[in-house]
Write a protein that holds these residues in place. Structure first.
Motif, PDB file in Angstrom:
ATOM      1  N   LEU A   1      23.965  68.787 -18.468  1.00 18.12           N
ATOM      2  CA  LEU A   1      24.185  69.495 -19.737  1.00 18.12           C
ATOM      3  C   LEU A   1      22.921  69.551 -20.585  1.00 18.12           C
ATOM      4  O   LEU A   1      22.749  70.456 -21.413  1.00 18.12           O
ATOM      5  CB  LEU A   1      25.322  68.823 -20.517  1.00 18.12           C
ATOM      6  CG  LEU A   1      26.713  68.899 -19.868  1.00 18.12           C
ATOM      7  CD1 LEU A   1      27.731  68.125 -20.686  1.00 18.12           C
ATOM      8  CD2 LEU A   1      27.150  70.355 -19.688  1.00 18.12           C
ATOM      9  N   GLU A   2      22.022  68.591 -20.366  1.00 16.37           N
ATOM     10  CA  GLU A   2      20.761  68.578 -21.105  1.00 16.37           C
ATOM     11  C   GLU A   2      19.720  69.506 -20.483  1.00 16.37           C
ATOM     12  O   GLU A   2      18.603  69.600 -20.997  1.00 16.37           O
ATOM     13  CB  GLU A   2      20.212  67.146 -21.166  1.00 16.37           C
ATOM     14  CG  GLU A   2      21.030  66.201 -22.048  1.00 16.37           C
ATOM     15  CD  GLU A   2      20.941  66.566 -23.519  1.00 16.37           C
ATOM     16  OE1 GLU A   2      19.883  67.086 -23.947  1.00 16.37           O
ATOM     17  OE2 GLU A   2      21.941  66.357 -24.242  1.00 16.37           O
ATOM     18  N   GLY A   3      20.084  70.117 -19.373  1.00 17.72           N
ATOM     19  CA  GLY A   3      19.168  71.091 -18.786  1.00 17.72           C
ATOM     20  C   GLY A   3      18.622  70.727 -17.423  1.00 17.72           C
ATOM     21  O   GLY A   3      17.904  71.528 -16.807  1.00 17.72           O
ATOM     22  N   ASN A   4      18.923  69.530 -16.928  1.00 15.34           N
ATOM     23  CA  ASN A   4      18.429  69.120 -15.610  1.00 15.34           C
ATOM     24  C   ASN A   4      19.415  69.604 -14.535  1.00 15.34           C
ATOM     25  O   ASN A   4      20.286  68.871 -14.076  1.00 15.34           O
ATOM     26  CB  ASN A   4      18.272  67.601 -15.564  1.00 15.34           C
ATOM     27  CG  ASN A   4      17.573  67.132 -14.297  1.00 15.34           C
ATOM     28  OD1 ASN A   4      17.180  67.940 -13.453  1.00 15.34           O
ATOM     29  ND2 ASN A   4      17.415  65.827 -14.159  1.00 15.34           N
ATOM     30  N   THR A   5      19.252  70.860 -14.138  1.00 16.97           N
ATOM     31  CA  THR A   5      20.194  71.470 -13.180  1.00 16.97           C
ATOM     32  C   THR A   5      20.076  70.891 -11.772  1.00 16.97           C
ATOM     33  O   THR A   5      20.951  71.109 -10.942  1.00 16.97           O
ATOM     34  CB  THR A   5      19.973  72.982 -13.124  1.00 16.97           C
ATOM     35  OG1 THR A   5      18.599  73.252 -12.798  1.00 16.97           O
ATOM     36  CG2 THR A   5      20.308  73.626 -14.462  1.00 16.97           C
ATOM     37  N   SER A   6      19.004  70.166 -11.514  1.00 19.16           N
ATOM     38  CA  SER A   6      18.849  69.556 -10.179  1.00 19.16           C
ATOM     39  C   SER A   6      19.842  68.417  -9.965  1.00 19.16           C
ATOM     40  O   SER A   6      19.981  67.908  -8.849  1.00 19.16           O
ATOM     41  CB  SER A   6      17.415  69.033 -10.006  1.00 19.16           C
ATOM     42  OG  SER A   6      17.120  68.043 -10.993  1.00 19.16           O
ATOM     43  N   ASN A   7      20.543  68.009 -11.018  1.00 19.06           N
ATOM     44  CA  ASN A   7      21.545  66.947 -10.900  1.00 19.06           C
ATOM     45  C   ASN A   7      22.884  67.443 -10.333  1.00 19.06           C
ATOM     46  O   ASN A   7      23.805  66.656 -10.161  1.00 19.06           O
ATOM     47  CB  ASN A   7      21.810  66.313 -12.273  1.00 19.06           C
ATOM     48  CG  ASN A   7      20.776  65.273 -12.637  1.00 19.06           C
ATOM     49  OD1 ASN A   7      19.917  64.938 -11.822  1.00 19.06           O
ATOM     50  ND2 ASN A   7      20.854  64.755 -13.848  1.00 19.06           N
ATOM     51  N   ILE A   8      22.945  68.741 -10.046  1.00 24.99           N
ATOM     52  CA  ILE A   8      24.217  69.305  -9.589  1.00 24.99           C
ATOM     53  C   ILE A   8      24.713  68.642  -8.305  1.00 24.99           C
ATOM     54  O   ILE A   8      25.918  68.433  -8.113  1.00 24.99           O
ATOM     55  CB  ILE A   8      24.088  70.837  -9.400  1.00 24.99           C
ATOM     56  CG1 ILE A   8      25.445  71.454  -9.083  1.00 24.99           C
ATOM     57  CG2 ILE A   8      23.058  71.157  -8.338  1.00 24.99           C
ATOM     58  CD1 ILE A   8      26.434  71.378 -10.215  1.00 24.99           C
ATOM     59  N   TRP A   9      23.786  68.282  -7.408  1.00 18.51           N
ATOM     60  CA  TRP A   9      24.189  67.659  -6.151  1.00 18.51           C
ATOM     61  C   TRP A   9      24.769  66.270  -6.393  1.00 18.51           C
ATOM     62  O   TRP A   9      25.662  65.821  -5.650  1.00 18.51           O
ATOM     63  CB  TRP A   9      23.004  67.593  -5.178  1.00 18.51           C
ATOM     64  CG  TRP A   9      21.973  66.554  -5.531  1.00 18.51           C
ATOM     65  CD1 TRP A   9      20.894  66.726  -6.331  1.00 18.51           C
ATOM     66  CD2 TRP A   9      21.937  65.206  -5.076  1.00 18.51           C
ATOM     67  NE1 TRP A   9      20.173  65.561  -6.437  1.00 18.51           N
ATOM     68  CE2 TRP A   9      20.792  64.613  -5.658  1.00 18.51           C
ATOM     69  CE3 TRP A   9      22.736  64.434  -4.248  1.00 18.51           C
ATOM     70  CZ2 TRP A   9      20.435  63.291  -5.433  1.00 18.51           C
ATOM     71  CZ3 TRP A   9      22.389  63.108  -4.008  1.00 18.51           C
ATOM     72  CH2 TRP A   9      21.255  62.543  -4.605  1.00 18.51           C
ATOM     73  N   ILE A  10      24.284  65.590  -7.444  1.00 22.97           N
ATOM     74  CA  ILE A  10      24.835  64.273  -7.776  1.00 22.97           C
ATOM     75  C   ILE A  10      26.261  64.419  -8.307  1.00 22.97           C
ATOM     76  O   ILE A  10      27.144  63.612  -7.999  1.00 22.97           O
ATOM     77  CB  ILE A  10      23.939  63.561  -8.809  1.00 22.97           C
ATOM     78  CG1 ILE A  10      22.526  63.376  -8.250  1.00 22.97           C
ATOM     79  CG2 ILE A  10      24.542  62.205  -9.185  1.00 22.97           C
ATOM     80  CD1 ILE A  10      21.556  62.738  -9.229  1.00 22.97           C
ATOM     81  N   LEU A  11      26.494  65.476  -9.078  1.00 21.12           N
ATOM     82  CA  LEU A  11      27.847  65.738  -9.581  1.00 21.12           C
ATOM     83  C   LEU A  11      28.813  65.995  -8.424  1.00 21.12           C
ATOM     84  O   LEU A  11      29.936  65.470  -8.402  1.00 21.12           O
ATOM     85  CB  LEU A  11      27.836  66.942 -10.529  1.00 21.12           C
ATOM     86  CG  LEU A  11      27.148  66.750 -11.879  1.00 21.12           C
ATOM     87  CD1 LEU A  11      27.070  68.074 -12.636  1.00 21.12           C
ATOM     88  CD2 LEU A  11      27.890  65.713 -12.708  1.00 21.12           C
ATOM     89  N   VAL A  12      28.366  66.787  -7.470  1.00 19.68           N
ATOM     90  CA  VAL A  12      29.219  67.093  -6.301  1.00 19.68           C
ATOM     91  C   VAL A  12      29.469  65.824  -5.484  1.00 19.68           C
ATOM     92  O   VAL A  12      30.610  65.531  -5.082  1.00 19.68           O
ATOM     93  CB  VAL A  12      28.566  68.184  -5.429  1.00 19.68           C
ATOM     94  CG1 VAL A  12      29.377  68.402  -4.153  1.00 19.68           C
ATOM     95  CG2 VAL A  12      28.443  69.487  -6.212  1.00 19.68           C
ATOM     96  N   LYS A  13      28.417  65.060  -5.249  1.00 18.74           N
ATOM     97  CA  LYS A  13      28.539  63.842  -4.432  1.00 18.74           C
ATOM     98  C   LYS A  13      29.468  62.827  -5.076  1.00 18.74           C
ATOM     99  O   LYS A  13      30.361  62.259  -4.412  1.00 18.74           O
ATOM    100  CB  LYS A  13      27.149  63.216  -4.245  1.00 18.74           C
ATOM    101  CG  LYS A  13      27.158  61.976  -3.358  1.00 18.74           C
ATOM    102  CD  LYS A  13      25.952  61.109  -3.588  1.00 18.74           C
ATOM    103  CE  LYS A  13      26.041  60.388  -4.914  1.00 18.74           C
ATOM    104  NZ  LYS A  13      25.007  59.357  -5.092  1.00 18.74           N
ATOM    105  N   THR A  14      29.279  62.572  -6.357  1.00 25.16           N
ATOM    106  CA  THR A  14      30.121  61.576  -7.030  1.00 25.16           C
ATOM    107  C   THR A  14      31.575  62.044  -7.150  1.00 25.16           C
ATOM    108  O   THR A  14      32.496  61.224  -7.091  1.00 25.16           O
ATOM    109  CB  THR A  14      29.557  61.260  -8.424  1.00 25.16           C
ATOM    110  OG1 THR A  14      29.336  62.479  -9.156  1.00 25.16           O
ATOM    111  CG2 THR A  14      28.252  60.484  -8.325  1.00 25.16           C
ATOM    112  N   SER A  15      31.785  63.346  -7.284  1.00 19.40           N
ATOM    113  CA  SER A  15      33.152  63.872  -7.341  1.00 19.40           C
ATOM    114  C   SER A  15      33.872  63.628  -6.016  1.00 19.40           C
ATOM    115  O   SER A  15      35.027  63.170  -5.985  1.00 19.40           O
ATOM    116  CB  SER A  15      33.145  65.370  -7.657  1.00 19.40           C
ATOM    117  OG  SER A  15      32.570  65.621  -8.919  1.00 19.40           O
ATOM    118  N   ILE A  16      33.193  63.924  -4.910  1.00 19.18           N
ATOM    119  CA  ILE A  16      33.788  63.714  -3.584  1.00 19.18           C
ATOM    120  C   ILE A  16      34.044  62.238  -3.340  1.00 19.18           C
ATOM    121  O   ILE A  16      35.124  61.842  -2.857  1.00 19.18           O
ATOM    122  CB  ILE A  16      32.870  64.298  -2.492  1.00 19.18           C
ATOM    123  CG1 ILE A  16      32.796  65.817  -2.635  1.00 19.18           C
ATOM    124  CG2 ILE A  16      33.368  63.916  -1.109  1.00 19.18           C
ATOM    125  CD1 ILE A  16      31.793  66.467  -1.702  1.00 19.18           C
TER     126      ILE A  16
END
Length: 202
Positions: A169-184
């Motif tokens: 949300l602060e602008g670091n879009t490269s964290n998207i894979w961490i969001l996907v990984k932690t969700s799974i």
């Protein structure tokens, strides 16, 4: 003078052919072969009972086999969550102990933190290493030690998801894979705990 005893047909009394001398206190029979002693109706009932028992035994064996196969499948799914957690924790342990690798993972090129930040990262890496060993211990008895996978899902994985979400949300879009990984990971681990709890009940 001896009184002759009346002769009766034994087939009328016991279902077999033969001659019987009946009296008030005496009863002698001339019997045929032992195979003829069997009552046909009784033998038929016995055969039906034996077939029914055999059928029930086979069905019970099949049911036990089905249940065991289902339990083995559930156990496999439960262990998958543990091994995914072990892999993820080991990866983050290595990353936190290597600042340059950490920068690559979170999308910060040429990351070179100061000594204070390095020490904080080292503490995190050490804790992740310890949690890796904890999951390795728990996977040996995944049903009895299911609480370990639960607390790994929450607050550990859930907390990592929140941190990654804030960064995104602060602008670091490269964290998207961490969001996907932690969700799974969160979904798989919670499911693993529920399956382990059900298997423990049975």
């Amino acid at each position: 003078m001896n009184k002759k005893l009346p002769v009766t047909n034994c087939e009328l009394h016991c279902g077999v052919r033969g001659v019987s001398y009946a009296g008030f206190s005496q009863h002698r029979s001339v019997l045929p072969d032992r195979n003829e002693l069997r009552n046909p109706q009784r033998q038929l009932t016995s055969d039906r009972h034996a077939k029914t028992t055999k059928y029930a035994t086979v069905e019970l064996t099949n049911l036990k086999s089905f249940i065991m196969n289902g339990q083995n499948k559930n156990l496999f799914l439960i262990k998958i969550a543990y091994w995914l957690g072990i892999g993820a924790d080991l990866l983050w342990a290595i990353v936190l102990l290597s600042p340059k690798l950490f920068g690559t993972m979170v999308g910060i090129p040429n990351y070179n933190p100061d000594i204070q930040t390095r020490l904080i990262m080292a503490i995190g890496g050490t804790l992740m290493t310890g949690w890796t060993f904890l999951l390795l211990w728990a996977v040996k008895e995944p049903i009895e030690r299911r609480v370990v996978i639960l607390i790994t899902a929450f607050p550990v994985v859930f907390g990592l998801f929140i941190v990654a979400l804030i960064g995104y949300l602060e602008g670091n879009t490269s964290n998207i894979w961490i969001l996907v990984k932690t969700s799974i990971l969160f979904i798989v681990m919670v499911t693993s705990y529920i399956l382990a709890r059900k298997m423990k009940m049975y």
